[in-house]
Structure formats: structure tokens, C-alpha cells
Design a protein around this motif. Structure first.
Motif, short mmCIF file in Angstrom:
data_model
loop_
_atom_site.label_atom_id
_atom_site.label_comp_id
_atom_site.label_asym_id
_atom_site.label_seq_id
_atom_site.Cartn_x
_atom_site.Cartn_y
_atom_site.Cartn_z
N PRO A 1 62.54 -39.30 69.88
CA PRO A 1 62.88 -38.12 69.08
C PRO A 1 61.68 -37.63 68.25
CG PRO A 1 64.67 -39.65 68.97
CD PRO A 1 63.56 -40.34 69.73
N THR A 2 61.45 -36.33 68.32
CA THR A 2 60.25 -35.75 67.72
C THR A 2 60.66 -34.51 66.94
OG1 THR A 2 58.87 -36.58 69.51
CG2 THR A 2 58.03 -34.67 68.30
N LEU A 3 59.95 -34.27 65.86
CA LEU A 3 60.24 -33.08 65.06
C LEU A 3 59.23 -32.00 65.37
CD1 LEU A 3 60.91 -34.76 61.60
CD2 LEU A 3 62.59 -33.56 63.00
N LEU B 1 63.01 -28.71 63.94
CA LEU B 1 63.93 -28.93 65.05
C LEU B 1 63.65 -30.30 65.67
CD1 LEU B 1 66.08 -27.48 66.90
CD2 LEU B 1 64.17 -26.89 68.38
N THR B 2 64.72 -31.05 65.89
CA THR B 2 64.56 -32.34 66.58
C THR B 2 64.59 -32.10 68.09
OG1 THR B 2 65.72 -33.44 64.79
CG2 THR B 2 65.45 -34.67 66.83
N VAL B 3 63.56 -32.56 68.78
CA VAL B 3 63.51 -32.36 70.22
C VAL B 3 63.36 -33.71 70.93
CG1 VAL B 3 62.63 -30.02 70.19
CG2 VAL B 3 61.04 -31.96 70.12
N PHE B 4 63.70 -33.69 72.22
CA PHE B 4 63.71 -34.90 73.03
C PHE B 4 62.95 -34.64 74.32
CE2 PHE B 4 67.48 -34.28 70.53
CZ PHE B 4 67.64 -35.48 69.85
N PRO B 5 62.37 -35.68 74.92
CA PRO B 5 61.69 -35.46 76.20
C PRO B 5 62.72 -35.17 77.29
CG PRO B 5 61.69 -37.78 75.62
CD PRO B 5 62.29 -37.07 74.47
N GLU B 6 62.47 -34.14 78.07
CA GLU B 6 63.45 -33.73 79.08
C GLU B 6 63.71 -34.84 80.09
OE1 GLU B 6 62.24 -30.36 81.40
OE2 GLU B 6 64.29 -29.62 81.54
N THR B 7 62.66 -35.67 80.34
CA THR B 7 62.80 -36.71 81.36
C THR B 7 63.77 -37.81 80.95
OG1 THR B 7 60.79 -37.56 80.38
CG2 THR B 7 60.58 -36.43 82.50
N ASP B 8 63.85 -38.12 79.65
CA ASP B 8 64.76 -39.18 79.19
C ASP B 8 65.17 -38.88 77.75
OD1 ASP B 8 66.21 -41.42 78.70
OD2 ASP B 8 64.54 -42.84 78.84
N PRO B 9 66.10 -37.96 77.56
CA PRO B 9 66.43 -37.52 76.20
C PRO B 9 67.01 -38.63 75.34
CG PRO B 9 67.45 -36.11 77.87
CD PRO B 9 66.90 -37.30 78.58
N SER B 10 67.57 -39.69 75.95
CA SER B 10 68.25 -40.69 75.13
C SER B 10 67.30 -41.79 74.65
CB SER B 10 69.39 -41.32 75.93
OG SER B 10 68.86 -42.01 77.04
N ARG C 1 58.72 -31.46 79.11
CA ARG C 1 59.24 -30.43 78.23
C ARG C 1 60.01 -31.02 77.05
NH1 ARG C 1 61.65 -25.90 82.31
NH2 ARG C 1 59.72 -24.77 82.64
N ALA C 2 59.90 -30.32 75.92
CA ALA C 2 60.70 -30.68 74.76
C ALA C 2 62.01 -29.93 74.84
CB ALA C 2 59.96 -30.31 73.48
N VAL C 3 63.12 -30.66 74.81
CA VAL C 3 64.42 -29.99 74.88
C VAL C 3 65.24 -30.30 73.64
CG1 VAL C 3 64.47 -29.98 77.39
CG2 VAL C 3 65.48 -31.91 76.15
N PRO D 1 70.45 -42.48 67.77
CA PRO D 1 69.19 -42.96 67.19
C PRO D 1 68.37 -41.86 66.52
CG PRO D 1 69.15 -43.11 69.59
CD PRO D 1 70.54 -42.72 69.21
N TYR D 2 68.67 -40.58 66.78
CA TYR D 2 67.83 -39.52 66.23
C TYR D 2 68.38 -38.97 64.92
CZ TYR D 2 71.50 -36.89 68.58
OH TYR D 2 72.71 -36.44 69.00
N THR D 3 69.50 -39.49 64.45
CA THR D 3 70.06 -38.93 63.22
C THR D 3 70.44 -40.04 62.26
OG1 THR D 3 71.68 -37.39 62.34
CG2 THR D 3 72.39 -38.79 64.13
N VAL D 4 70.64 -39.66 61.01
CA VAL D 4 70.93 -40.63 59.97
C VAL D 4 71.58 -39.87 58.84
CG1 VAL D 4 68.71 -40.36 58.80
CG2 VAL D 4 69.92 -42.50 58.60
N SER D 5 72.40 -40.57 58.06
CA SER D 5 72.97 -39.90 56.90
C SER D 5 72.29 -40.44 55.65
CB SER D 5 74.47 -40.16 56.83
OG SER D 5 74.70 -41.54 56.72
N ALA D 6 72.21 -39.61 54.63
CA ALA D 6 71.71 -40.10 53.35
C ALA D 6 72.75 -41.06 52.79
CB ALA D 6 71.45 -38.96 52.40
#
Lengths: 335, 516
Positions: A220-222, A206-215, A186-188, B303-308
Motif C-alpha cells: 500500500p502506497t500513498l 490517495l491510497t493505491v495498490f499495485p495492480e498485479t497484487d493489490p492485496s 499500475r497504481a490502482v 492491512p492498508y487501513t487503521v483506526s485512531a
């Protein structure tokens, strides 16, 4: 020159030791004799000297006051600006005073001395050092086998003692190609909440993360709801998006820039372009996210997504499993 | 002149000093050495201070750095910011962050004088690198790297590289969003190295980016490994400088075999100490009044974010600029790939650095000058070298500018793409134009200026008391020395001590060199 203090002392200006000259050698032509090393700026000007002394004392008074100020600032909550002012004035006063003291009241200006022979040795010394070296080199050259063997042994042993370095990190291998996405993952959101397609408005991102390992940093996926925009879908990517009302709908794109791995997080809704703010690689979302400006050479990979039985967005497979390119910047064995 | 009492007091002081040095000498036999130390002469020229400024900033860095290390926690362990006492930075409350970042926030807000120490450390680093660059430029443009000083040129370049890396590792330790982004880029650059890249990053980071190993490792590198190398190399740098004696510009009375300037004791020691105080003063004024690296505004790294506006510290800007400007090339064949960041991130700096390391020998070939020199060139006397230097400075400046393309575009209200395209052309054309301008300017300056010693013989002739004759600028012979400074001062020959005596000038230097 002040008068000689001890009868056995050579006059300062004629003592070769003070001018870098070997006492056994003749006085060189380019070093003037009888240089007066006791001259100072306000010599013979008692008034000027007194003034100079006062200037130096004033500078050091600033240091004195600033130091007391520093203590007060510390006790009174340590305001950064006031502390900076006090430190600055204290150091500044000290420095100005020292420099003025040297300039106005100290001797030692404008002296000419010999450079001596410090950079080159006499031929006799050079011969001697080569001989010393030869004492070891000749016996070594007489045993070429031992000499070569030592080189080989050194090389092998060098490699062997480098093994602790291998413990610094794991071997990369397949790990390089994987993210935490997989079939049915799942995308969370950042808060860990799964998403329904209806929650993402047209042109929403929206930025989403895999539920299994969000970190996981490569995952990270849009999610972008392209609405009815004309999304170019090659045959192998048919079914990778979630259509809404028979239109393009939601696509999932890796957020990790293929250039240097920063998150490509600036989205221009009008042109449907994604921009990475690190080096400004620009990707056209409607043309399979291919790079249209900047240093990136490859498009952002697309993640095939679907809706699961509960109505939440899930991945169909990992990026590379789905036949796409691995996520993120390039490396040697990516191929 | 002096009264009897004064003379007696002076004699007493002299005897006391001698008793002191004798005591030491009986143990160490140090009198000859100490005399040479106290009598040592440093030439006076403002440009020779720049290296000193670098050293003074280093001392500030070491002192403030030790202080910071007492508070910093090198840990990637995730914590939630929820301080129970002291000052709290409200916008961060409840956010996940590393222990390292939290310790920097606490140091900034809850340690008295912690923030000013942090800012002094960062400002000192920026000034240090600026001084290193100016020092390097001074050495290059005046030919101070020539024989016998090639070794110190090499050591200096190594120092520059290690100091820049030291700066980068320090910038990365707070684990804030900006520095974390920088680490991500460096990871990608190292990962792009052919053959070994992926192995190397996995070894350095202990696995995949970002992991939890890097911050503690960076701490060891920043606090121990690099400082050790810097102090070791700097010691060698200074010992060699001390042994070889400082270079000087040509001027009246100066030759290749003598040295003119201020004695270490007391003149130079007091002035150098004073300069160190002034450098500290400037650093602490900046630290107090000009905010630097406000990591609490950037936020913790994710790791998923960044600033301009993601820029490195200025001294790495040229490399970041190169990465931004490089065309979107990537080579893929036979199942292998050389990724884009490798070329601007490592190959280009590698090539430029190799040229710099080799420059003393390239210079020898160009000027067919294999002799040792203690007197410096004036930049105008070596138009080709000066042109190369001007081209290098231009390239460096343009690449540094390219690191801020987004900021420039924002402020000038032009499109980002236009700036990048313009800079793409400028980094090629700019250095060439700079070379030509510098080359021509040197030639014009040579023609416009001539020194009395280059005037035709017959200008000013002196008769010495012993009956000899000489023109101004001749090397003084014989026992009578009317202090060369006098002859120059009374006839205006002493304008900033230029001798025009550089041997092997490219144009129109017909007069014999003063000191050969």
C-alpha cells in the motif's frame, strides 16, 4: 460441645486428627485444646437464626425469579441487557445466599490448627531419597563416556526432531525486501481503478495498490499531490515524482510505517506531516519523509512513479530496486 | 439443649455418613486424606480472596469459551458479507472480510445469547488479568513469596505471562481491524529479534504478513495449547498452595507453626462457592450492560487501513506504552540492524520479568533472611521491598497510561507530543519518587504505630490459673488455654491482627517476635 454420640469417639476438640496433629505426637503449645467446632453465629438465638434463614431464602428467591426471567428473555428475542440483568441477579442471589448461610448458620469459624511438618521431611527420609537417587547416579558416573555420548546424541536427535518446525513457514530471504511493485506496474485504487495524475487535486491523498497484487500487505502506497510545496529532492531521487505544471506535483510514499508496520494514514495538509496512529511516529513529507517525532527511526521510503502511454500512474521500479530502503519495519539482516 | 429426637436424628445422620465414607475407604483408603481435606483451614483475610477471584473468572472463561468455540470459524478465507437470513448488520453488507470475522458477526447478531456470551468471555478475561495483577501485588508486598513459597512465585509469574498471551490470542481471533493492527505490531516486534526474527515470523505466520495460516493457528494456540498450559500450571500452583498451607498475617495466637481461620467444610466451601457465583454475577451484569470489543464497529481487518485509538486490552497496555515512549533508536552496523521495537517490545519486558523471577533470591540477599516463613510481613515493616513494589506499580501504571497517549491528548485538548514528552520524563522520575515516598511512609507508619506486644514489659501482665505469668502477646504455654482470642479481644490487641512480628524489620522493632 454436643454430647458424644458414640462412646468410642474422642471428643472433637481433643481429637488431634481434626487439628493437623500427628496422633503419636504431643499436642503442640500453639494449638488450643477443646476448641468448640460447633459454634455458629446465631447459636442460642432462635429469632436471629430464623431471620437469617429468611434472608437466605429471599436471596435464593431472587435466583428463582431471575432464572424464570432468563427463560422468558430467551424466548422473547434474547435482549442482551435483560439477559445480563437476569444472569447477574440469578448468580448474585445464589452467591449471597451461600455466603450468608455459611456466615450465619454454619460452624467452622476461627479454628486454630497445627501446620504439621508438611514442608520438611525428617532427616532419615532425606537420607533415604538421596540414597535412592545415588543408586542410579553412581553407575552413570562410572561410565562417563556413555554419559557424554548420551548428551551429544540427545542434542543431535533434538535438532533432528525439530525439523517439522521448519515446515511451518517458508525461508524469508529476498522476499523480505520485495513488494508487488515493479517497472510499469499500475497504481490502482481500492476498487481496482487506475489513476490519472489529473484525478488527484492539490493536497489530495490517495491510497493505491499495485495492480498485479493489490492485496500484498507491504505494498500500500500513498499518492500525495504536493502542488507547489517545496519538496526536497536529492539528486538520486530526481524524476521520482510526477510534476504538474512544472511544480512538485505527485509523490508516492510507502504507507507502511517503518516502526511497527501499521499504515501511516493520518495526513496533516498544513504541515505536510504523516502520522501513524499506532505509536504516533510522525514523518515530514517535504523532507523525504524523515521521522520528526515518535519511535520511528527511518523515513518512509519513496516509490519512483511515472505516467504510462495511456496516461495512468505507474511505478518505475520496486522500492528497493530503485535504490531506496526496503519497505516497513526493521529486521536483523536489513543492513 | 437438644431434644432426644434431635439427638437420635443426629446419630442416624452420623451413622449414614460414616457408612458412606467407609464404603469409599474400603476401596481407596481415603479417610485420613478426606479428613485432612474437610478439616483444612484457610486463614480469613479479604486480600486472600483475590486469587480466588482470578480462578473464578477462569472458570467463567472456560465455560463461555467452549460455547463460543462452537460457533467460531477459524478461517482467513475471504468472503463477502451478504447474509440471506436472520439479522443483518447493514453497514458491513458487501464488504470483504474473513470467514472468522463473519462468524463473530453472526455469533453477535444471530445467535440468541451469543453476544452476551462473547461479552462475558471478554469481561471475564479483563477481570481475570486484573485479579492476577492484584494477587501478584499482594504476594509481593507481604513477602508471601519467601521460602518455602519461591516455586509458587515462579509458577505464578509463568501463569501471568501465559494468561496475558492467551488474552492476546483471543483478542486477535475475531480478525477485526483493531486486533489485526495489534497482530501487525506483534509481527514487527518478533521480526525485530536479532538473528532469528525474520525466520520466526515466517514460521509463525506461514510466510509474509498477514497470510492465511495465522488465524487457524491462533485458534489452536488459544483453544488448546495455552489452556493446557494454564490448567497444568494452575493445578501445580494450587496443589503446592494446598500442601504448604496458606500464609497468614501475624496476629494474636498465630505462630509460624499453627494456622488460624475457617474450615473448608462447611464454612469455606460454601463461601468460596458463593464468591464464584458473585464473580459470575458481576461478569454477566457487565456483559449485559457494558459493551466490550464491538468488532462490527471496527470493521474487518485490512492491512492498508487503521483506526485512531488503537489500544490493546488493558493488561498489555504497559508493553504498548513502552513501545510508544521508547526513543527512536535503532542500531545498524556490519550490514545488520537491531530494529526499534525490539528494545521496548522484548528487551525491557525481558529485563523486568527477569528481576521479578529472581526477586525471592534478591530479597533473601537484601534481608539476609534465608529462613522459611508462614507469617506474612506487613508492607510497612519492609520499607525497601515496599518501595521497590511501589516503584514497579508506578512504572506499570505510567506505561499503561502511555498506551493511551492519543486518547489523553484528545480529551485534555493538549498536544500529543507534550503528553509523550511528559511521560518520557515521568517514567524515569515517577518510580524513583514513588520509591522514596513509599520508603518514608513505611518508616513513619512504623514509628506511629506500635502494638501492645511492643510496649515495654509491665503493660499488661496476666496470671494464669496454674500460677504462671505472661504479658500480652507471649506464646501461650501449658495446658490452660484461655483461647488467645479472648485476651486480645478484651484488651484491644486484635486490631486487624497485626503482630508487628516480622523478623528482621529494618527499624525500631525491638520486641521479640511473637511466634519464633
Amino acid at each position: 460441645m454436643t454430647g458424644t454420640l458414640d462412646d468410642n469417639r474422642t471428643p472433637f476438640g481433643r481429637n488431634p486428627r481434626h487439628f493437623g496433629i500427628d496422633p503419636d505426637e504431643p499436642w503442640p503449645d500453639d494449638v488450643p485444646m477443646d476448641q468448640d467446632d460447633t459454634r455458629w453465629r446465631y447459636q442460642g438465638d432462635p429469632k436471629g437464626a430464623k431471620k437469617a434463614e429468611r434472608r437466605i431464602a429471599a436471596a435464593w428467591t431472587v435466583t428463582l425469579l431471575a432464572s424464570m426471567g432468563l427463560a422468558a428473555v430467551y424466548v422473547d428475542g434474547a435482549n442482551t441487557q435483560l439477559a445480563g440483568l437476569c444472569w447477574g441477579l440469578a448468580f448474585g442471589g445464589l452467591g449471597v445466599g451461600l455466603i450468608l448461610w455459611a456466615r450465619d448458620l454454619m460452624p467452622g469459624h476461627d479454628v486454630i490448627a497445627s501446620r504439621g511438618h508438611h514442608n520438611v521431611s525428617s532427616e532419615a527420609d532425606r537420607v533415604a531419597v538421596a540414597e535412592s537417587l545415588g543408586r542410579g547416579l553412581d553407575p552413570m558416573a562410572r561410565r562417563p563416556f556413555l554419559f557424554k555420548m548420551l548428551g551429544a546424541v540427545g542434542g543431535v536427535f533434538g535438532l533432528a526432531i525439530a525439523f517439522p518446525i521448519a515446515s511451518l513457514g517458508p525461508r524469508p530471504h529476498r522476499n523480505l525486501y520485495k513488494t508487488a511493485w515493479g517497472k510499469g506496474v499500475r497504481a490502482v485504487t481500492l476498487e481496482g481503478k487506475p489513476i490519472r495524475p489529473s484525478e488527484l487535486p492539490v493536497n489530495g491523498i490517495l491510497t493505491v495498490f499495485p495492480e498485479t497484487d493489490p492485496s500484498d500487505a507491504l505494498s500500500p502506497t500513498l499518492l500525495i499531490n504536493l502542488g507547489d510545496a517545496d519538496y526536497e529532492t536529492p539528486p538520486e531521487r530526481v524524476g521520482w515524482n510526477i510534476p504538474i505544471d512544472g511544480k512538485t506535483g505527485i509523490v508516492a510514499i510507502s504507507k507502511i510505517c517503518t516502526h511497527a508496520g501499521c499504515p501511516a494514514s493520518l495526513y496533516n495538509v498544513v504541515t505536510h506531516q504523516l502520522v501513524c496512529p499506532c505509536h504516533y511516529s510522525t514523518f515530514d513529507v517535504l523532507q523525504l519523509c524523515k521521522p520528526i517525532f515518535g519511535p520511528a527511526a527511518r523515513g518512509l521510503p519513496q516509490l519512483p512513479i511515472a505516467v504510462d502511454a495511456q496516461g495512468f500512474i505507474v511505478a518505475q521500479a520496486d522500492y528497493s530496486r530503485a535504490g531506496g530502503a526496503p519497505v516497513g519495519p526493521g529486521f536483523w539482516n536489513r543492513g | 439443649m437438644s431434644t432426644t429426637e434431635e439427638r437420635i436424628a443426629a446419630q442416624k445422620r452420623y451413622r449414614a455418613a460414616k457408612a458412606g465414607t467407609d464404603t469409599v475407604d474400603e476401596r481407596l483408603g481415603s479417610s485420613k486424606f478426606l479428613t485432612s481435606v474437610l478439616d483444612k483451614i484457610f486463614p480469613d483475610h479479604w486480600s486472600f480472596m483475590v486469587g480466588e477471584i482470578a480462578m473464578d473468572s477462569l472458570i467463567v472463561l472456560i465455560v463461555t469459551g467452549i460455547y463460543l468455540a462452537l460457533f467460531y470459524v477459524p478461517s482467513s478465507k475471504e468472503v463477502v458479507y451478504a447474509p440471506t437470513s436472520g439479522h443483518v448488520y447493514i453497514p458491513l453488507v458487501g464488504q470483504k472480510m474473513s470467514e472468522a470475522y463473519e462468524s463473530v458477526i453472526n455469533l453477535s447478531f444471530n445467535v440468541r445469547f451469543g453476544l452476551i456470551m462473547r461479552q462475558a468471555h471478554h469481561w471475564a478475561a479483563l477481570i481475570f488479568l486484573a485479579a492476577v495483577f492484584f494477587h501478584m501485588a499482594r504476594i509481593f508486598f507481604t513477602g508471601a513469596f519467601r521460602k518455602p513459597r519461591e516455586i509458587n512465585w515462579i509458577i505464578g509469574l509463568l501463569l501471568w505471562q501465559i494468561v496475558a498471551l492467551e488474552g492476546f490470542t483471543g483478542y486477535s481471533l475475531p480478525d477485526d481491524l483493531l486486533s489485526g493492527t495489534g497482530l501487525r505490531v506483534i509481527y514487527s516486534i518478533i521480526e525485530s529479534i536479532p538473528f532469528v526474527g525474520t525466520w520466526l515470523v515466517y514460521a509463525l505466520w506461514g510466510g509474509r504478513f498477514p497470510g492465511t495460516s495465522l488465524i487457524p493457528r491462533l485458534f489452536v494456540v488459544h483453544e488448546f495449547l495455552f489452556p493446557l498450559l494454564i490448567i497444568g500450571l494452575l493445578t501445580a500452583h494450587l496443589m503446592i498452595l494446598w500442601h504448604q498451607k496458606h500464609t497468614d498475617f501475624p496476629g494474636p495466637g498465630k505462630t509460624e507453626t499453627n494456622i488460624r481461620g475457617s474450615r473448608i467444610w462447611p464454612q469455606y466451601a460454601l463461601k468460596a462457592g458463593g464468591l464464584m457465583m458473585l464473580v459470575s454475577s458481576v461478569i454477566f451484569l457487565l456483559a449485559g450492560f457494558v459493551q466490550i470489543n464491538p468488532v462490527w464497529i471496527y470493521g474487518p481487518y485490512q492491512p492498508y487501513t487503521v483506526s485512531a485509538g488503537a489500544q490493546p486490552d488493558w493488561y498489555l497496555g504497559w508493553q504498548d506504552g513502552a513501545v510508544r515512549l521508547w526513543p527512536h533508536w535503532e542500531f545498524r552496523s556490519f550490514g545488520h540492524e537491531i530494529a526499534n521495537p525490539f528494545f521496548p517490545g522484548l528487551l525491557l519486558p525481558g529485563i523486568l520479568l527477569s528481576i521479578m523471577f529472581a526477586w525471592p533470591w534478591i530479597d533473601k540477599k537484601i534481608y539476609k533472611d534465608y529462613k522459611a516463613h508462614n507469617l506474612l510481613d506487613r508492607p510497612r515493616d519492609k520499607p525497601f521491598r515496599t518501595g521497590v513494589g511501589a516503584a514497579a506499580v508506578t512504572l506499570f501504571s505510567l506505561l499503561t497510561m502511555a498506551s493511551g497517549t492519543d486518547i489523553i491528548a484528545n480529551n485534555l485538548h493538549v498536544s500529543y507530543e507534550a503528553i509523550v514528552v511528559a511521560l518520557d520524563y515521568l517514567v524515569i522520575i515517577g518510580p524513583v519518587v514513588a520509591f522514596i515516598i513509599a520508603y518514608k511512609a513505611c518508616q513513619r507508619l512504623q514509628e506511629a504505630d506500635f502494638h501492645p506486644i511492643q510496649r515495654p514489659v509491665g503493660g499488661v501482665i496476666y496470671r494464669t490459673p496454674d500460677g504462671g505469668y505472661h504479658t500480652v502477646g507471649d506464646v501461650h504455654h501449658g495446658p490452660s488455654h484461655d483461647a488467645p482470642a479472648d485476651t486480645s479481644a478484651s484488651h484491644g490487641a486484635g486490631d486487624n491482627g497485626d503482630g508487628g512480628a516480622g523478623s528482621g524489620s529494618e527499624r525500631s522493632v525491638s520486641a521479640p517476635a511473637a511466634g519464633d
